[in-house]
Design a protein around this motif. Structure first.
Motif, PDB file in Angstrom:
ATOM      1  N   GLY A   1       0.798  -1.212   0.000  1.00  0.00           N
ATOM      2  CA  GLY A   1       0.000   0.000   0.000  1.00  0.00           C
ATOM      3  C   GLY A   1       0.834   1.266   0.000  1.00  0.00           C
ATOM      4  O   GLY A   1       2.065   1.230   0.063  1.00  0.00           O
ATOM      5  N   ALA A   2       0.150   2.387  -0.079  1.00  0.00           N
ATOM      6  CA  ALA A   2       0.805   3.695  -0.030  1.00  0.00           C
ATOM      7  C   ALA A   2       1.083   4.032   1.428  1.00  0.00           C
ATOM      8  O   ALA A   2       0.163   4.203   2.224  1.00  0.00           O
ATOM      9  CB  ALA A   2      -0.086   4.750  -0.664  1.00  0.00           C
ATOM     10  N   THR A   3       2.348   4.126   1.777  1.00  0.00           N
ATOM     11  CA  THR A   3       2.727   4.265   3.184  1.00  0.00           C
ATOM     12  C   THR A   3       4.092   4.911   3.303  1.00  0.00           C
ATOM     13  O   THR A   3       4.921   4.817   2.395  1.00  0.00           O
ATOM     14  CB  THR A   3       2.757   2.872   3.853  1.00  0.00           C
ATOM     15  OG1 THR A   3       3.252   2.982   5.189  1.00  0.00           O
ATOM     16  CG2 THR A   3       3.663   1.902   3.081  1.00  0.00           C
ATOM     17  N   LYS A   4       4.337   5.570   4.431  1.00  0.00           N
ATOM     18  CA  LYS A   4       5.652   6.155   4.681  1.00  0.00           C
ATOM     19  C   LYS A   4       6.649   5.123   5.192  1.00  0.00           C
ATOM     20  O   LYS A   4       7.847   5.401   5.273  1.00  0.00           O
ATOM     21  CB  LYS A   4       5.535   7.319   5.694  1.00  0.00           C
ATOM     22  CG  LYS A   4       4.748   8.515   5.175  1.00  0.00           C
ATOM     23  CD  LYS A   4       4.945   9.741   6.051  1.00  0.00           C
ATOM     24  CE  LYS A   4       4.235   9.661   7.380  1.00  0.00           C
ATOM     25  NZ  LYS A   4       2.763   9.809   7.262  1.00  0.00           N
ATOM     26  N   GLU A   5       6.161   3.931   5.570  1.00  0.00           N
ATOM     27  CA  GLU A   5       7.033   2.869   6.081  1.00  0.00           C
ATOM     28  C   GLU A   5       6.636   1.547   5.425  1.00  0.00           C
ATOM     29  O   GLU A   5       5.652   0.945   5.831  1.00  0.00           O
ATOM     30  CB  GLU A   5       6.927   2.771   7.604  1.00  0.00           C
ATOM     31  CG  GLU A   5       7.376   4.028   8.340  1.00  0.00           C
ATOM     32  CD  GLU A   5       7.295   3.871   9.847  1.00  0.00           C
ATOM     33  OE1 GLU A   5       8.151   3.166  10.417  1.00  0.00           O
ATOM     34  OE2 GLU A   5       6.373   4.451  10.455  1.00  0.00           O
ATOM     35  N   MET A   6       7.390   1.120   4.431  1.00  0.00           N
ATOM     36  CA  MET A   6       7.038  -0.099   3.695  1.00  0.00           C
ATOM     37  C   MET A   6       7.474  -1.350   4.459  1.00  0.00           C
ATOM     38  O   MET A   6       8.619  -1.449   4.891  1.00  0.00           O
ATOM     39  CB  MET A   6       7.698  -0.096   2.313  1.00  0.00           C
ATOM     40  CG  MET A   6       7.188   0.965   1.370  1.00  0.00           C
ATOM     41  SD  MET A   6       7.727   0.717  -0.349  1.00  0.00           S
ATOM     42  CE  MET A   6       9.508   0.918  -0.211  1.00  0.00           C
ATOM     43  N   GLN A   7       6.560  -2.284   4.572  1.00  0.00           N
ATOM     44  CA  GLN A   7       6.859  -3.606   5.112  1.00  0.00           C
ATOM     45  C   GLN A   7       7.007  -4.547   3.922  1.00  0.00           C
ATOM     46  O   GLN A   7       6.033  -4.897   3.260  1.00  0.00           O
ATOM     47  CB  GLN A   7       5.748  -4.071   6.047  1.00  0.00           C
ATOM     48  CG  GLN A   7       5.502  -3.155   7.229  1.00  0.00           C
ATOM     49  CD  GLN A   7       6.715  -3.033   8.132  1.00  0.00           C
ATOM     50  OE1 GLN A   7       7.380  -4.030   8.429  1.00  0.00           O
ATOM     51  NE2 GLN A   7       7.014  -1.820   8.569  1.00  0.00           N
ATOM     52  N   LEU A   8       8.244  -4.953   3.639  1.00  0.00           N
ATOM     53  CA  LEU A   8       8.553  -5.726   2.437  1.00  0.00           C
ATOM     54  C   LEU A   8       9.084  -7.111   2.789  1.00  0.00           C
ATOM     55  O   LEU A   8       9.610  -7.324   3.893  1.00  0.00           O
ATOM     56  CB  LEU A   8       9.583  -4.979   1.590  1.00  0.00           C
ATOM     57  CG  LEU A   8       9.127  -3.617   1.046  1.00  0.00           C
ATOM     58  CD1 LEU A   8      10.314  -2.852   0.463  1.00  0.00           C
ATOM     59  CD2 LEU A   8       8.045  -3.803  -0.002  1.00  0.00           C
ATOM     60  N   PRO A   9       8.988  -8.055   1.853  1.00  0.00           N
ATOM     61  CA  PRO A   9       9.442  -9.422   2.147  1.00  0.00           C
ATOM     62  C   PRO A   9      10.948  -9.602   2.153  1.00  0.00           C
ATOM     63  O   PRO A   9      11.446 -10.649   2.577  1.00  0.00           O
ATOM     64  CB  PRO A   9       8.808 -10.241   1.020  1.00  0.00           C
ATOM     65  CG  PRO A   9       8.628  -9.277  -0.104  1.00  0.00           C
ATOM     66  CD  PRO A   9       8.307  -7.969   0.547  1.00  0.00           C
ATOM     67  N   GLY A  10      11.712  -8.638   1.675  1.00  0.00           N
ATOM     68  CA  GLY A  10      13.168  -8.790   1.645  1.00  0.00           C
ATOM     69  C   GLY A  10      13.842  -7.462   1.432  1.00  0.00           C
ATOM     70  O   GLY A  10      13.248  -6.405   1.600  1.00  0.00           O
ATOM     71  N   GLY A  11      15.118  -7.513   1.056  1.00  0.00           N
ATOM     72  CA  GLY A  11      15.874  -6.285   0.842  1.00  0.00           C
ATOM     73  C   GLY A  11      16.472  -5.758   2.133  1.00  0.00           C
ATOM     74  O   GLY A  11      16.583  -6.466   3.144  1.00  0.00           O
ATOM     75  N   THR A  12      16.818  -4.465   2.117  1.00  0.00           N
ATOM     76  CA  THR A  12      17.453  -3.859   3.272  1.00  0.00           C
ATOM     77  C   THR A  12      16.964  -2.434   3.442  1.00  0.00           C
ATOM     78  O   THR A  12      16.529  -1.793   2.474  1.00  0.00           O
ATOM     79  CB  THR A  12      18.990  -3.862   3.121  1.00  0.00           C
ATOM     80  OG1 THR A  12      19.596  -3.339   4.303  1.00  0.00           O
ATOM     81  CG2 THR A  12      19.435  -3.029   1.929  1.00  0.00           C
ATOM     82  N   GLY A  13      17.028  -1.909   4.657  1.00  0.00           N
ATOM     83  CA  GLY A  13      16.622  -0.539   4.940  1.00  0.00           C
ATOM     84  C   GLY A  13      17.825   0.340   5.225  1.00  0.00           C
ATOM     85  O   GLY A  13      18.772  -0.094   5.882  1.00  0.00           O
ATOM     86  N   GLN A  14      17.776   1.580   4.726  1.00  0.00           N
ATOM     87  CA  GLN A  14      18.828   2.556   4.955  1.00  0.00           C
ATOM     88  C   GLN A  14      18.202   3.892   5.345  1.00  0.00           C
ATOM     89  O   GLN A  14      17.088   4.205   4.921  1.00  0.00           O
ATOM     90  CB  GLN A  14      19.689   2.732   3.698  1.00  0.00           C
ATOM     91  CG  GLN A  14      20.419   1.471   3.256  1.00  0.00           C
ATOM     92  CD  GLN A  14      21.487   1.034   4.234  1.00  0.00           C
ATOM     93  OE1 GLN A  14      22.248   1.847   4.741  1.00  0.00           O
ATOM     94  NE2 GLN A  14      21.546  -0.271   4.502  1.00  0.00           N
ATOM     95  N   SER A  15      18.925   4.674   6.126  1.00  0.00           N
ATOM     96  CA  SER A  15      18.399   5.943   6.618  1.00  0.00           C
ATOM     97  C   SER A  15      18.668   7.076   5.636  1.00  0.00           C
ATOM     98  O   SER A  15      19.807   7.274   5.214  1.00  0.00           O
ATOM     99  CB  SER A  15      19.030   6.291   7.968  1.00  0.00           C
ATOM    100  OG  SER A  15      18.682   5.344   8.949  1.00  0.00           O
ATOM    101  N   GLY A  16      17.616   7.810   5.306  1.00  0.00           N
ATOM    102  CA  GLY A  16      17.754   9.003   4.487  1.00  0.00           C
ATOM    103  C   GLY A  16      17.983   8.717   3.016  1.00  0.00           C
ATOM    104  O   GLY A  16      18.379   7.614   2.619  1.00  0.00           O
ATOM    105  N   ASN A  17      17.725   9.739   2.189  1.00  0.00           N
ATOM    106  CA  ASN A  17      18.034   9.626   0.767  1.00  0.00           C
ATOM    107  C   ASN A  17      19.517   9.359   0.561  1.00  0.00           C
ATOM    108  O   ASN A  17      19.913   8.569  -0.303  1.00  0.00           O
ATOM    109  CB  ASN A  17      17.633  10.914   0.045  1.00  0.00           C
ATOM    110  CG  ASN A  17      16.179  10.943  -0.372  1.00  0.00           C
ATOM    111  OD1 ASN A  17      15.812  10.432  -1.412  1.00  0.00           O
ATOM    112  ND2 ASN A  17      15.340  11.562   0.458  1.00  0.00           N
ATOM    113  N   ASP A  18      20.352  10.023   1.364  1.00  0.00           N
ATOM    114  CA  ASP A  18      21.795   9.834   1.219  1.00  0.00           C
ATOM    115  C   ASP A  18      22.213   8.432   1.629  1.00  0.00           C
ATOM    116  O   ASP A  18      23.159   7.861   1.067  1.00  0.00           O
ATOM    117  CB  ASP A  18      22.582  10.891   1.987  1.00  0.00           C
ATOM    118  CG  ASP A  18      22.043  11.156   3.378  1.00  0.00           C
ATOM    119  OD1 ASP A  18      21.053  10.509   3.782  1.00  0.00           O
ATOM    120  OD2 ASP A  18      22.598  12.038   4.061  1.00  0.00           O
TER     121      ASP A  18
END
Length: 352
Positions: A191-208
């Motif tokens: 869905g359209a959200t500010k915090e995506m819950q995804l089945p994989g990958g990785t999270g990083q802080s900020g555009n940079d």
């Protein structure tokens, strides 16, 4: 409640000083703001330029749109920035703390899809394919769906690592809104959200953070405001837009998306809750880039008489003269009608 005679007299005394960039004792005003990383590069440029013109220091701390909203509600900043308009729940919390909150568009920008596929310098994707990559339905660069869009491109036999924002992010809000519009599966699962819950990958802080990770990790794919991709010299994917044209993120593509999307006011929340909030994703038009968002400055409609006039003066400059900095920094300038409406809203701010 109207101001008392004493409050009005104090406002008359302080407003000219604050508007000139000084408080009552003649020291420079220091405005504290923060939030969206999407707008940070141009905000820092605005702060430098404005400092030269007036004795006002603008301290903007990039922390993500979610933090920008919460800091405004908590009144720990003088104004915040977000790329996702406040929700009904967020507005209710703000009203309980300090009354109505204004949403003022300050800039428009493209969310670029950046990638690090060894040996590949140019890549074309569609929204549905991009959604399947983030859902992990497509997990290799040489997948037939990717290959069909890139005939003759030597795609590597390597895993794709989708990168998302780790914190509440307006850039994520714009990106996920687009994927939700073009992919029923993504709409239903994420869905359209500010915090995506995804089945994989990785999270990083900020555009940079996303830009740095993609640049340094073969196989990675991510999404950032265009200026971060340009500054880091990271390859950018072209996307097929709603009209079927292959387009790249440019100031012209951003302006085209804004021009067509602004012809009608969105009826869905959160955009319908705000006078000057527009959804620019998946816009009509041959030249429109499909992942475009607006950064909004948010502030209480009732401002304190000591710093409030300085905040209003700065934001008026941002939506008018400050727009001349947009194109060189890979942002799109506001349509003139938006600037006029934002200025009118700022004229209605009260200082109590």
């Amino acid at each position: 409640m109207p101001p008392t005679r004493r409050e009005f007299a104090r406002w008359l005394m302080l407003a000219p000083l604050a508007a000139a960039g000084c408080v009552g004792d003649g020291t420079p005003v220091r405005v504290h703001a923060g939030g969206s990383t999407f707008v940070d590069l141009i905000m820092q440029a605005w702060a430098r330029e404005y400092r030269r013109e007036k004795r006002t220091e603008i301290d903007y701390i990039k922390s993500g749109s979610g933090k920008g909203i919460s800091d405004v509600v908590a009144r720990t900043v003088d104004f915040g920035c977000t790329d996702a308009p406040m929700s009904r729940k967020e507005l209710a919390a703000a009203r309980a703390e300090g009354g109505d909150v204004l949403h003022l568009p300050v800039t428009i920008g493209a969310v670029a899809v950046i990638f690090n596929a060894p040996g590949v310098e140019a890549l074309t994707l569609t929204g549905p394919v991009l959604a399947d990559i983030y859902l992990q339905n497509i997990n290799r660069w040489d997948d037939p769906a990717v290959a069909a869009l890139n005939p003759g491109v030597p795609l590597p036999t390597a895993d794709i690592v989708p990168v998302r924002r780790a914190e509440s992010s307006g850039t994520t809000g714009v990106f996920s809104e687009y994927l939700s519009k073009v992919s029923p599966a993504f709409h239903d699962r994420v869905g359209a959200t500010k915090e995506m819950q995804l089945p994989g990958g990785t999270g990083q802080s900020g555009n940079d953070g996303i830009a740095g990770f993609v640049k340094n990790n073969p196989g990675a794919i991510g999404y950032v405001e265009l200026a971060y991709a340009a500054r880091n010299a990271i390859p950018i994917a072209a996307l097929k837009n709603r009209a079927g044209h292959t387009v790249r993120p440019t100031a012209e593509g951003v302006t085209a998306a804004a021009a067509t999307a602004a012809l009608s006011k969105p009826t869905a929340e959160p955009y319908s809750l705000h006078d000057l909030a527009y959804s620019l994703t998946d816009a009509d038009g041959a030249a429109s880039y499909p992942i475009v968002g607006v950064s909004y400055a948010i502030l209480f409609a009732k401002q304190p008489p000591d710093k409030g006039p300085a905040v209003v003066d700065f934001l008026k400059w941002v939506v008018t003269d400050g727009q001349k900095l947009a194109r060189d920094l890979h942002y799109g300038p506001l349509p003139e009608a938006w600037s006029l409406k934002a200025t009118a809203k700022l004229d209605a701010v009260t200082f109590l």
